[in-house]
Design a protein around this motif. Structure first.
Motif, PDB file in Angstrom:
ATOM      1  N   LYS A 273      -5.198  -8.054 -11.031  1.00  0.00           N
ATOM      2  CA  LYS A 273      -5.053  -6.603 -11.096  1.00  0.00           C
ATOM      3  C   LYS A 273      -5.429  -5.962  -9.763  1.00  0.00           C
ATOM      4  N   LEU A 274      -6.511  -6.468  -9.154  1.00  0.00           N
ATOM      5  CA  LEU A 274      -6.935  -5.954  -7.848  1.00  0.00           C
ATOM      6  C   LEU A 274      -5.871  -6.245  -6.798  1.00  0.00           C
ATOM      7  N   ARG A 275      -5.310  -7.463  -6.831  1.00  0.00           N
ATOM      8  CA  ARG A 275      -4.246  -7.818  -5.896  1.00  0.00           C
ATOM      9  C   ARG A 275      -3.052  -6.881  -6.046  1.00  0.00           C
ATOM     10  N   ASP A 276      -2.635  -6.633  -7.290  1.00  0.00           N
ATOM     11  CA  ASP A 276      -1.487  -5.764  -7.517  1.00  0.00           C
ATOM     12  C   ASP A 276      -1.772  -4.333  -7.079  1.00  0.00           C
ATOM     13  N   ARG A 277      -3.019  -3.897  -7.246  1.00  0.00           N
ATOM     14  CA  ARG A 277      -3.384  -2.540  -6.813  1.00  0.00           C
ATOM     15  C   ARG A 277      -3.257  -2.411  -5.293  1.00  0.00           C
ATOM     16  N   ILE A 278      -3.675  -3.450  -4.574  1.00  0.00           N
ATOM     17  CA  ILE A 278      -3.569  -3.428  -3.110  1.00  0.00           C
ATOM     18  C   ILE A 278      -2.096  -3.438  -2.696  1.00  0.00           C
ATOM     19  N   ILE A 279      -1.316  -4.320  -3.311  1.00  0.00           N
ATOM     20  CA  ILE A 279       0.118  -4.388  -2.988  1.00  0.00           C
ATOM     21  C   ILE A 279       0.796  -3.058  -3.296  1.00  0.00           C
ATOM     22  N   ARG A 280       0.449  -2.469  -4.432  1.00  0.00           N
ATOM     23  CA  ARG A 280       1.046  -1.184  -4.819  1.00  0.00           C
ATOM     24  C   ARG A 280       0.708  -0.103  -3.811  1.00  0.00           C
ATOM     25  N   SER A 281      -0.528  -0.093  -3.330  1.00  0.00           N
ATOM     26  CA  SER A 281      -0.929   0.908  -2.340  1.00  0.00           C
ATOM     27  C   SER A 281      -0.142   0.735  -1.045  1.00  0.00           C
ATOM     28  N   VAL A 282      -0.009  -0.511  -0.603  1.00  0.00           N
ATOM     29  CA  VAL A 282       0.711  -0.784   0.648  1.00  0.00           C
ATOM     30  C   VAL A 282       2.171  -0.360   0.529  1.00  0.00           C
ATOM     31  N   TYR A 283       2.819  -0.788  -0.556  1.00  0.00           N
ATOM     32  CA  TYR A 283       4.236  -0.474  -0.715  1.00  0.00           C
ATOM     33  C   TYR A 283       4.455   0.996  -1.059  1.00  0.00           C
ATOM     34  N   GLY A 284       3.474   1.617  -1.721  1.00  0.00           N
ATOM     35  CA  GLY A 284       3.580   3.047  -1.987  1.00  0.00           C
ATOM     36  C   GLY A 284       3.581   3.855  -0.708  1.00  0.00           C
ATOM     37  N   VAL A 285       2.683   3.491   0.221  1.00  0.00           N
ATOM     38  CA  VAL A 285       2.631   4.170   1.524  1.00  0.00           C
ATOM     39  C   VAL A 285       3.916   3.896   2.305  1.00  0.00           C
ATOM     40  N   TRP A 286       4.389   2.663   2.253  1.00  0.00           N
ATOM     41  CA  TRP A 286       5.620   2.288   2.959  1.00  0.00           C
ATOM     42  C   TRP A 286       6.820   3.057   2.395  1.00  0.00           C
ATOM     43  N   PHE A 287       6.931   3.100   1.074  1.00  0.00           N
ATOM     44  CA  PHE A 287       8.026   3.832   0.436  1.00  0.00           C
ATOM     45  C   PHE A 287       7.978   5.310   0.812  1.00  0.00           C
ATOM     46  N   TYR A 288       6.788   5.885   0.808  1.00  0.00           N
ATOM     47  CA  TYR A 288       6.674   7.305   1.153  1.00  0.00           C
ATOM     48  C   TYR A 288       7.111   7.564   2.591  1.00  0.00           C
ATOM     49  N   HIS A 289       6.577   6.776   3.525  1.00  0.00           N
ATOM     50  CA  HIS A 289       6.860   7.047   4.941  1.00  0.00           C
ATOM     51  C   HIS A 289       8.283   6.653   5.338  1.00  0.00           C
ATOM     52  N   ALA A 290       8.801   5.575   4.757  1.00  0.00           N
ATOM     53  CA  ALA A 290      10.127   5.101   5.164  1.00  0.00           C
ATOM     54  C   ALA A 290      11.265   5.805   4.435  1.00  0.00           C
ATOM     55  N   ASP A 291      11.031   6.222   3.179  1.00  0.00           N
ATOM     56  CA  ASP A 291      12.125   6.729   2.357  1.00  0.00           C
ATOM     57  C   ASP A 291      11.954   8.176   1.915  1.00  0.00           C
ATOM     58  N   VAL A 292      10.757   8.513   1.420  1.00  0.00           N
ATOM     59  CA  VAL A 292      10.560   9.851   0.850  1.00  0.00           C
ATOM     60  C   VAL A 292      10.401  10.903   1.942  1.00  0.00           C
ATOM     61  N   ARG A 293       9.515  10.662   2.911  1.00  0.00           N
ATOM     62  CA  ARG A 293       9.244  11.686   3.927  1.00  0.00           C
ATOM     63  C   ARG A 293      10.477  12.048   4.744  1.00  0.00           C
ATOM     64  N   PRO A 294      11.297  11.077   5.188  1.00  0.00           N
ATOM     65  CA  PRO A 294      12.521  11.467   5.903  1.00  0.00           C
ATOM     66  C   PRO A 294      13.465  12.300   5.048  1.00  0.00           C
ATOM     67  N   ALA A 295      13.553  11.977   3.751  1.00  0.00           N
ATOM     68  CA  ALA A 295      14.417  12.751   2.854  1.00  0.00           C
ATOM     69  C   ALA A 295      13.893  14.166   2.674  1.00  0.00           C
ATOM     70  N   VAL A 296      12.575  14.299   2.546  1.00  0.00           N
ATOM     71  CA  VAL A 296      11.971  15.623   2.399  1.00  0.00           C
ATOM     72  C   VAL A 296      12.203  16.453   3.660  1.00  0.00           C
ATOM     73  N   ALA A 297      12.034  15.839   4.822  1.00  0.00           N
ATOM     74  CA  ALA A 297      12.249  16.563   6.084  1.00  0.00           C
ATOM     75  C   ALA A 297      13.687  17.061   6.195  1.00  0.00           C
ATOM     76  N   ARG A 298      14.648  16.210   5.813  1.00  0.00           N
ATOM     77  CA  ARG A 298      16.041  16.621   5.875  1.00  0.00           C
ATOM     78  C   ARG A 298      16.320  17.750   4.891  1.00  0.00           C
ATOM     79  N   ARG A 299      15.751  17.663   3.684  1.00  0.00           N
ATOM     80  CA  ARG A 299      16.004  18.691   2.667  1.00  0.00           C
ATOM     81  C   ARG A 299      15.311  20.017   3.005  1.00  0.00           C
ATOM     82  N   ARG A 300      14.208  19.949   3.724  1.00  0.00           N
ATOM     83  CA  ARG A 300      13.585  21.200   4.178  1.00  0.00           C
ATOM     84  C   ARG A 300      14.528  21.934   5.137  1.00  0.00           C
ATOM     85  N   ALA A 301      15.168  21.164   6.001  1.00  0.00           N
ATOM     86  CA  ALA A 301      16.072  21.766   6.987  1.00  0.00           C
ATOM     87  C   ALA A 301      17.432  22.089   6.380  1.00  0.00           C
ATOM     88  N   GLU A 302      17.907  21.211   5.496  1.00  0.00           N
ATOM     89  CA  GLU A 302      19.236  21.377   4.896  1.00  0.00           C
ATOM     90  C   GLU A 302      19.151  21.066   3.399  1.00  0.00           C
TER      91      GLU A 302
END
Length: 389
Positions: free
Chosen positions: A161-190
């Motif tokens: 469970k601890l291992r999965d929590r660490i993996i989830r945190s890493v991939y959650g941050v990666w998903f946010y920075h690589a996929d969500v944040r660029p989409a949010v920035a584009r939608r703010r502008a357009e």
């Protein structure tokens, strides 16, 4: 007729029988009449995994799946246009067809592929367009979401469970920075016509937008992946049904898909909770606070509810019984799955083209695993082979 009555075409029955559990304090509903009444009742509230985590939150920033009453109706009305037949035809069909063509071209180039992986990439491509996650490619996004969602619903305990929590945190941050944040920035502008643009218009925080993206990922990507793999498994194993599917028109194909889903529901149980006491003709007295568990497998396997030979695939069943072909596979009432038609169309598009690939075979049937947290089966490592282009 006797042989047909004894026929059992289910592939998930054994793993479900072993792993399926209901809340011991909940009242079990196992008939279509009772279950529909519960799902359609305005006096019963959404319940189940995750609902307790959003109680008391700002309704504007709570995922629509966990809302009830007027707040839920308003949010459903706001997203309804994303899931209409017109949106499927004018917006998503091209994505479904082009993504399917690309995935199957890759399959033919190599001669093999893992079915659950390519099915997931298709569902990511479609759902990402609805959400607005369009600044990165589905092929790049899918592995990140795969790891993130796998650990989010892992049954592991202790160090696992601890291992999965660490993996989830890493991939959650990666998903946010690589996929969500660029989409949010584009939608703010357009601003676009998608979920993220709606969230920004309502002042959602970045965290709330991330949660919304994850909610749609779970509902729109994970469940459809399992559906696609299960349908393919049935059609590869049943040459007569496969021929019926390939020779049928769109309506005939949809009937087969829905019948397989009735037999193999992705979700096995839906929960509802009485906010206040109520009296219903089908349910009788429901005290305030009582929890109701709708056992979808029991409902779909009840001959009185779905007709004779309930464990056999019969594409004419719903028409003969005068029922909706999905029965309760997508729920019912105000929380009826909003994206059910999208899931059906992308499954039909992909399966139809997959089965026409020259030399296509299911070289290895999927492993079937039970997810105790979601009360759902998962299908992994199905291997496809075909003639190389």
């Amino acid at each position: 007729m006797e042989a047909q009555a004894l026929a059992d075409h289910r592939k998930s029955a054994a793993v479900a029988q072993e792993g399926f559990r209901l809340d011991a304090k909940a009242r079990r509903l196992a008939s279509l009449r009772e279950s529909r009444a519960a799902l359609r009742s305005a006096g019963l509230l959404q319940d189940g995994p995750g609902s307790e985590d959003v109680a008391g939150g700002n309704p504007e920033h709570v995922p629509v799946f966990y809302l009830d009453g007027p707040a839920h109706a308003q949010r459903r009305a706001a997203i309804a246009r994303f899931f209409t037949p017109k949106a499927i035809q004018t917006r998503y069909r091209t994505i479904m067809e082009e993504t399917t063509a690309r995935l199957l071209d890759d399959l033919r180039a190599t001669g093999s592929a893992r079915l659950d992986r390519i099915a997931f990439e298709l569902t990511v491509a479609v759902a990402a367009n609805i959400v607005g996650l369009t600044e990165t490619s589905p092929s790049q996004m899918a592995p990140r979401l795969q790891c993130l969602l796998r650990t989010a619903f892992s049954p592991a305990t202790g160090l696992g469970k601890l291992r999965d929590r660490i993996i989830r945190s890493v991939y959650g941050v990666w998903f946010y920075h690589a996929d969500v944040r660029p989409a949010v920035a584009r939608r703010r502008a357009e601003p676009g016509d998608d979920i993220i643009s709606q969230c920004l218009a309502k002042g959602y925080s970045d965290k709330a937008i991330l949660i919304e993206c994850m909610t749609y990922a779970t509902a729109g990507m994970v469940t459809t992946r399992e559906f696609i793999v299960m349908v393919a498994w049935h059609l590869f194993d049943n040459p007569e049904l496969r021929a019926q599917f390939l020779e049928g028109d769109e309506d005939a194909q949809m009937a087969i898909l829905l019948e397989i889903l009735r037999l193999e529901p992705i979700a096995s149980v839906l929960y509802r909770r009485a906010g206040e006491g109520l009296c219903d003709q089908a349910l009788g007295e429901v005290p305030g606070g009582e929890r109701l568990a709708i056992d979808l497998r029991a409902v779909h396997g009840d001959a009185q509810s779905v007709g004779a030979c309930p464990h056999a695939i019969d594409a004419e069943r719903a028409r003969r019984e005068g029922q909706k072909a999905e029965f309760l596979s997508f729920g019912d009432g105000p929380h009826h799955c909003p994206g059910w038609q999208v899931a059906l169309h992308e499954t039909r598009t992909f399966i139809d083209q997959l089965l026409r690939v020259p030399g296509i075979e299911l070289a290895r049937a999927p492993d079937i695993i039970w997810n105790a947290q979601l009360m759902s089966y998962e299908l992994r490592d199905a291997q496809l082979t075909c003639s190389r282009a």
